[in-house]
Design a protein around this motif. Sequence first.
Motif: not given
Length: 457
Positions: A48-50, A154, A157-159, A161-162, A164, A201, A205
């Motif tokens: 999932t993505f913000k 993975q 995508f963690r980077q 998320e912060d 943006q 993604y 987004t």
Amino acid sequence: MAKAKTAYFCQECGYNSPKWVGRCPACGEWNTFVQEVIEKEDKKPTVTFKGVNLASRPRAIAEIEYENEPRIATQDGELNRVLGGGIVQGSLVLIGGEPGIGKSTLMLQIALTLGNKKVLYVSGEESEQQIKMRAERMTAKSDRCYIFTETHTQNIFRQIEDFQPEILIVDSIQTMQSTYIESGAGSVSQVRECTAEFMKYAKETGVPVFLIGHITKDGSLAGPKVLEHMVDTVLQFEGDRHNTYRILRTIKNRFGSTSELGIYEMLGSGLRQVSNPSEILISQRDEPVSGIAIGSMMEGNRPLLVEIQSLVSVATYGTPQRSSTGFDAKRLQMLLAVLEKRGGFRLGVQDVFLNVAGGLKVEDPAIDLAVVSSIVSSYEDKFIAPSVCFAAEVGLGGEVRAVNRIESRISESEKLGFKKIYISKYNSKGLDLKKSKIEIIPVAHLDQLFMSLFLNS
């Protein structure tokens, strides 16, 4: 954890089979199946993505309000044209090309010129220092271009998320690896899975994603053919590494035309846009030479004048040779048959070599008149005046047929200083032949053309 199951994947088209087979049932290629370890789908977590969720309920087509896709305009006019007017938000773009052709240079240059956008450049092939060295040679500078060297999706995508980012560039998709798939990086299942994650993604987004892809020995994009179907746009970066000019061609585009073309010149400081490619596609000679003719072609909305070179000589090795570079060989055979049957030229005992100068591949039938004129010029050893160009199709009966966008072709010829242009008689309807600065000569048949061309030679 449950035991991972294995499957066999075709390295050409991505077809999977529970056991090895010699010939792929989908694409027909032999010995292309490779065993890969995959994980059961029910064990795979959901990614999932913000951001903006673009999903919606089912709606009647009459209820849908249509608006033009919002686009991001870059400072690269050639890229804007090829993409159909700019970068579409939430689009997934795949760029392929030979090693060393300049794919990474092009994408890094675009990232540096988008100064008002936050760009994340993810590299799985080069280190930060290598990318910095390339960026130092370029004239464009930006404080909003960030470099991240990583191959596991993975971690990326963690980077994200912060961080943006507003635009994401991945170099290259063959080096990416997802922990949800146990096969190695670059395999069919890994390439397909990583592309699916980046597509998810981009769509959830609204962030545009550029993927750089490798190509195989035959010039097609490496990985399964389904990869081209997954993305929104496929661009091909072409050219000879020993030549300075590069061509950016659209193979697939869901948001624009697939017939557009962008031309660049590779310099030490990066890629320079070529605003008037006709000037580089036409050779400058001190003396006229037989077998040279200038034809007008269309690439999307852009008219181009290209130089057709022909060499006709007596066949000395038995069977006459027929060779063409940048032009369809079967169409060349057809035009030679028309000249033999309708024009009376004995080309059946002649070697014929045809070349489109500049490395272009021509598909526009409007180039036919220039091709036959070039061949006859070499056969008769009589040159065509450098101020003459051609824009018409040739039929099997020797008739000169009309082509589309004739006004644009005439305007481009006039802009480059040509004095005469030969067109079809049926294209001249509605044209004011007297008001034009260039002399427009309408012809209906090849006999009429050759009499006009070589009468005074």
